[in-house]
Design a protein around this motif. Structure first.
Motif, PDB file in Angstrom:
ATOM      1  N   UNK A 157      -6.827 -24.737  11.567  1.00 14.31           N
ATOM      2  CA  UNK A 157      -6.556 -24.261  10.212  1.00 14.31           C
ATOM      3  C   UNK A 157      -5.057 -24.155  10.012  1.00 14.31           C
ATOM      4  N   UNK A 158      -4.655 -24.181   8.749  1.00 13.49           N
ATOM      5  CA  UNK A 158      -3.247 -23.925   8.464  1.00 13.49           C
ATOM      6  C   UNK A 158      -2.897 -22.504   8.894  1.00 13.49           C
ATOM      7  N   UNK A 159      -3.740 -21.563   8.546  1.00 11.85           N
ATOM      8  CA  UNK A 159      -3.633 -20.177   8.987  1.00 11.85           C
ATOM      9  C   UNK A 159      -5.000 -19.550   8.760  1.00 11.85           C
ATOM     10  N   UNK A 160      -5.204 -18.373   9.319  1.00  7.30           N
ATOM     11  CA  UNK A 160      -6.466 -17.690   9.154  1.00  7.30           C
ATOM     12  C   UNK A 160      -6.250 -16.323   8.523  1.00  7.30           C
ATOM     13  N   UNK A 161      -7.153 -15.954   7.646  1.00  6.11           N
ATOM     14  CA  UNK A 161      -7.127 -14.596   7.104  1.00  6.11           C
ATOM     15  C   UNK A 161      -7.835 -13.672   8.091  1.00  6.11           C
ATOM     16  N   UNK A 162      -7.591 -12.358   8.006  1.00  2.00           N
ATOM     17  CA  UNK A 162      -8.340 -11.438   8.859  1.00  2.00           C
ATOM     18  C   UNK A 162      -9.849 -11.563   8.679  1.00  2.00           C
ATOM     19  N   UNK A 163     -10.291 -11.825   7.450  1.00  2.00           N
ATOM     20  CA  UNK A 163     -11.728 -11.968   7.214  1.00  2.00           C
ATOM     21  C   UNK A 163     -12.290 -13.159   7.980  1.00  2.00           C
ATOM     22  N   UNK A 164     -11.560 -14.279   7.999  1.00  2.00           N
ATOM     23  CA  UNK A 164     -12.003 -15.447   8.749  1.00  2.00           C
ATOM     24  C   UNK A 164     -12.029 -15.150  10.245  1.00  2.00           C
ATOM     25  N   UNK A 165     -10.940 -14.554  10.746  1.00  2.00           N
ATOM     26  CA  UNK A 165     -10.831 -14.292  12.181  1.00  2.00           C
ATOM     27  C   UNK A 165     -11.917 -13.329  12.642  1.00  2.00           C
ATOM     28  N   UNK A 166     -12.221 -12.340  11.812  1.00  2.00           N
ATOM     29  CA  UNK A 166     -13.226 -11.344  12.193  1.00  2.00           C
ATOM     30  C   UNK A 166     -14.608 -11.967  12.358  1.00  2.00           C
ATOM     31  N   UNK A 167     -14.863 -13.098  11.710  1.00  2.00           N
ATOM     32  CA  UNK A 167     -16.175 -13.728  11.787  1.00  2.00           C
ATOM     33  C   UNK A 167     -16.309 -14.701  12.953  1.00  2.00           C
ATOM     34  N   UNK A 168     -15.258 -14.814  13.772  1.00  2.00           N
ATOM     35  CA  UNK A 168     -15.307 -15.742  14.891  1.00  2.00           C
ATOM     36  C   UNK A 168     -16.149 -15.205  16.045  1.00  2.00           C
ATOM     37  N   UNK A 169     -16.244 -13.887  16.172  1.00  2.00           N
ATOM     38  CA  UNK A 169     -16.951 -13.293  17.306  1.00  2.00           C
ATOM     39  C   UNK A 169     -18.430 -13.691  17.296  1.00  2.00           C
ATOM     40  N   UNK A 170     -18.905 -14.138  18.461  1.00  2.00           N
ATOM     41  CA  UNK A 170     -20.320 -14.444  18.603  1.00  2.00           C
ATOM     42  C   UNK A 170     -20.758 -15.740  17.958  1.00  2.00           C
ATOM     43  N   UNK A 171     -19.829 -16.537  17.427  1.00  2.00           N
ATOM     44  CA  UNK A 171     -20.173 -17.801  16.796  1.00  2.00           C
ATOM     45  C   UNK A 171     -19.966 -18.983  17.727  1.00  2.00           C
ATOM     46  N   UNK A 172     -19.829 -20.164  17.133  1.00  2.00           N
ATOM     47  CA  UNK A 172     -19.676 -21.395  17.909  1.00  2.00           C
ATOM     48  C   UNK A 172     -18.229 -21.747  18.189  1.00  2.00           C
ATOM     49  N   UNK A 173     -17.283 -20.963  17.663  1.00  2.00           N
ATOM     50  CA  UNK A 173     -15.868 -21.254  17.874  1.00  2.00           C
ATOM     51  C   UNK A 173     -15.485 -20.855  19.297  1.00  2.00           C
ATOM     52  N   UNK A 174     -14.940 -21.819  20.065  1.00  2.00           N
ATOM     53  CA  UNK A 174     -14.546 -21.541  21.452  1.00  2.00           C
ATOM     54  C   UNK A 174     -13.032 -21.553  21.630  1.00  2.00           C
ATOM     55  N   UNK A 175     -12.307 -21.936  20.587  1.00  2.00           N
ATOM     56  CA  UNK A 175     -10.846 -21.948  20.636  1.00  2.00           C
ATOM     57  C   UNK A 175     -10.291 -22.037  19.239  1.00  2.00           C
ATOM     58  N   UNK A 176      -9.025 -21.696  19.101  1.00  2.00           N
ATOM     59  CA  UNK A 176      -8.421 -21.582  17.773  1.00  2.00           C
ATOM     60  C   UNK A 176      -7.016 -22.167  17.774  1.00  2.00           C
ATOM     61  N   UNK A 177      -6.735 -23.010  16.754  1.00  2.00           N
ATOM     62  CA  UNK A 177      -5.406 -23.599  16.561  1.00  2.00           C
ATOM     63  C   UNK A 177      -5.002 -23.369  15.117  1.00  2.00           C
ATOM     64  N   UNK A 178      -3.788 -22.853  14.894  1.00  2.00           N
ATOM     65  CA  UNK A 178      -3.271 -22.755  13.530  1.00  2.00           C
ATOM     66  C   UNK A 178      -1.900 -23.416  13.444  1.00  2.00           C
ATOM     67  N   UNK A 179      -1.628 -23.986  12.283  1.00  2.00           N
ATOM     68  CA  UNK A 179      -0.336 -24.639  12.065  1.00  2.00           C
ATOM     69  C   UNK A 179       0.768 -23.606  11.873  1.00  2.00           C
ATOM     70  N   UNK A 180       0.416 -22.479  11.265  1.00  2.00           N
ATOM     71  CA  UNK A 180       1.393 -21.430  11.000  1.00  2.00           C
ATOM     72  C   UNK A 180       1.129 -20.239  11.914  1.00  2.00           C
ATOM     73  N   UNK A 181       1.928 -19.191  11.705  1.00  2.00           N
ATOM     74  CA  UNK A 181       1.707 -17.961  12.460  1.00  2.00           C
ATOM     75  C   UNK A 181       2.633 -17.839  13.652  1.00  2.00           C
ATOM     76  N   UNK A 182       2.740 -16.623  14.137  1.00  2.00           N
ATOM     77  CA  UNK A 182       3.598 -16.329  15.280  1.00  2.00           C
ATOM     78  C   UNK A 182       2.900 -15.421  16.265  1.00  2.00           C
ATOM     79  N   UNK A 183       3.573 -15.075  17.339  1.00  2.00           N
ATOM     80  CA  UNK A 183       2.936 -14.306  18.414  1.00  2.00           C
ATOM     81  C   UNK A 183       2.580 -12.875  18.066  1.00  2.00           C
ATOM     82  N   UNK A 184       3.085 -12.341  16.931  1.00  2.00           N
ATOM     83  CA  UNK A 184       2.782 -10.947  16.585  1.00  2.00           C
ATOM     84  C   UNK A 184       1.963 -10.812  15.302  1.00  2.00           C
TER      85      UNK A 184
END
Length: 562
Positions: A157-184
């Motif tokens: 994704x270009x970036x993820x919202x908290x709502x998107x990230x919160x829905x990753x738990x327990x799903x089929x997503x095994x890894x995450x890549x974003x174009x934007x964002x930083x370590x904090x």
């Protein structure tokens, strides 16, 4: 003929290795300013109001507690703000199409938030997510968000919202890549909390196509498209070996020198989950969840109940509480703080108590009352302490309220440089590397373009950490790290070598950090730290640590001396 393997790099913000097909986020719909406007303005305004109400309800429904839940509840409160409807109504009254009116209204607020900087800028991403969801409802199109291909995949994704990230738990997503964002950023923090391998700030990922095989290393910060079968197997075998060889119990170096391993929490729900993990307690309990998005401060009784839940979860273990870290960059209406042009450098953290001392005094009283009902070992520290006078004042106030173990956070260069003056007044210190990096390198932690300056391997940041540790050793005070730097298993031995006595991180990161510490003696950690401090760039510091760690581990395995 097999496609050529391509490797790209970003910020490795959550350790782990994943290999799976790539799937891209469903993009948000773009509103059209030339669309025909609604015939009845009042009706269109009501449609906007109903859509925002529905989005608020959706966000509340998926806010199932924990750090992500607190962020989503804050988003739901934003969606319910009448000011959004009023701003959209202004554009609708001018004949602008309904969906585009909402986009214009929210984009204007996002601009204001980003100009404010700090925590406010982080909320702009939340507000854009509200815009995208509401527009989808207004236009009756599929909701943007996480795809559901029916198999395991790596999400791009270009970036993820908290709502998107919160829905990753327990799903089929095994890894995450974003174009934007930083370590904090929010994405990095929530990915670590979920234990999901993640690489952020990788702009080349925008060129990756749906369905291609991808190998992601969340520790190294690499993304490899079309990895060879040999490379894929090697990476997965290495990751499996790391998992199988995990140590247990308290943090220790190879020669059994203690380095306390703690976890960061933000809510009582976080505490319940974290308490079930193999850690030594809490190194950072963020108490803002009780105060955000309220018109009046929580009562003494409310606070006692909430803090008691946390202490009950960690019976017999350490719980380090950070007092309210708020101010003009985290607007709390009941603080009645003046508007500031540069809120990141304004009234925040402990400074807010100069105007509203009663709020801090009530919080300290609630903490003491709650702790006396349990066997948890409470420590209380103040954020944004800058001078010896501030340290002495907070220590005196906390002790007068009954707090037995008082500390301060080292988050600004003045506190680090003059640690010899501040530490005599308190019992311990905790270094917040996220803010210390922001202030020492003049890089807004929410910036999409300055992530390289927020890298915890920056030599200036590590030098400040070493300065604090030197003062702590001279004065006999323990010093921990509770910023995101603590979660890096490569950096953990370096921090131990600098003199850090405790590391606090997201719970899933503890096992990797524990393993990394157990491989080296304290003297080897000190040699590693000295070599890293000689580096002149973050890349050189990281490379030095990686190569020297391999050498030191080989020496230890062969039973040779240094």
């Amino acid at each position: 003929m097999s496609p050529t393997s391509i490797t790209m790099t970003g910020y490795g913000v959550s350790p782990g290795v994943a290999c799976a097909p790539l799937a891209r986020m469903t993009p948000p719909v773009i509103t059209d300013p030339d669309e025909a406007p609604g015939e009845n303005s009042a009706h269109e305004v009501q449609r906007v109001r109903q859509a925002l109400t529905e989005v608020a309800a959706q966000l509340s429904a998926i806010a199932t507690g924990g750090t992500a839940g607190a962020i989503l509840e804050a988003g739901a409160a934003m969606a319910g703000d009448p000011a959004l409807v009023q701003a959209a109504a202004h554009h609708i009254g001018r004949g602008v199409p309904t969906a585009h009116s909402l986009s214009l209204a929210i984009d204007a607020y996002c601009t204001q938030l980003e100009q404010a900087g700090g925590y406010m800028a982080e909320r702009a991403a939340d507000l854009r997510d509200i815009r995208n969801r509401t527009v989808a409802l207004l236009m009756d199109v599929p909701m943007p968000g996480i795809p559901r291909p029916g198999h395991s995949f790596i999400l791009a994704a270009e970036d993820l919202s908290p709502a998107d990230t919160a829905q990753l738990a327990g799903g089929d997503v095994v890894g995450l890549i974003t174009e934007k964002g930083g370590p904090t950023g929010h994405t990095a923090i929530l990915a670590r909390a979920l234990g999901l391998p993640a690489v952020v700030g990788c702009p080349q990922a925008g060129a990756l196509q749906d369905g291609i095989p991808v190998l992601l290393d969340g520790r190294a910060g690499t993304v490899e498209a079309h990895p060879s079968p040999q490379r894929r197997q090697q990476a997965l075998d290495d990751a499996r070996t790391r998992t199988q060889s995990r140590t247990k119990g308290p943090g220790r170096t190879a020669d059994h020198q203690a380095v306390q391993l703690l976890t960061n929490i933000g809510t009582p729900a976080d505490a319940v989950r974290a308490a079930q993990a193999d850690n030594e307690g809490v190194g950072l309990f963020r108490t803002e969840f009780l105060f955000l998005d309220r018109r009046e401060p929580p009562t003494l009784e409310e606070q006692i109940r909430a803090y008691s839940q946390v202490f009950d979860s960690f019976e017999g273990r350490t719980v380090t509480v950070r007092t309210l870290d708020a101010g003009s960059d985290k607007p709390l209406p009941f603080l009645h703080l003046p508007r500031e042009d540069n809120p990141a450098l304004g009234l925040r953290g402990l400074r807010t108590a100069t105007l509203r001392p009663g709020i801090l005094e009530t919080q300290l009283a609630a903490l003491v009352t709650a702790q006396r009902r349990t066997s948890a070992r409470m420590r209380v520290m103040a954020p944004m302490v800058t001078t010896a006078e501030e340290a002495a004042h907070f220590a005196g106030l906390a002790r007068s309220c009954g707090v037995q173990t008082v500390g301060i956070m080292i988050e600004v260069p003045s506190a680090a440089l003059r640690a010899h003056d501040l530490l005599p007044h308190v019992d311990f210190a905790s270094i917040g590397t996220n803010d210390l990096a922001q202030y020492s390198l003049a890089a807004d932690r929410t910036s999409q373009t300055l992530g390289h300056l927020l890298d915890p391997w920056q030599p200036a940041l590590l030098t400040l950490v070493a300065t604090v540790c030197g003062a702590a050793e001279d004065l006999g005070r323990p010093v921990g790290v509770c910023g995101e730097a603590a979660a890096d298993p490569l950096l953990a031995p370096v921090l131990a070598g600098l003199g850090v006595s405790g590391l606090s991180m997201a719970a899933p990161a503890v096992a990797d950090v524990r393993d990394a510490l157990a491989e080296l003696t304290l003297e080897q950690c000190r040699s590693l730290a000295a070599a890293v401090l000689d580096a002149t760039s973050s890349a050189a510091a990281r490379a030095t640590a990686r190569e020297m760690s391999k050498t030191l581990r080989a020496v230890a395995q062969n039973g040779e001396g240094l």
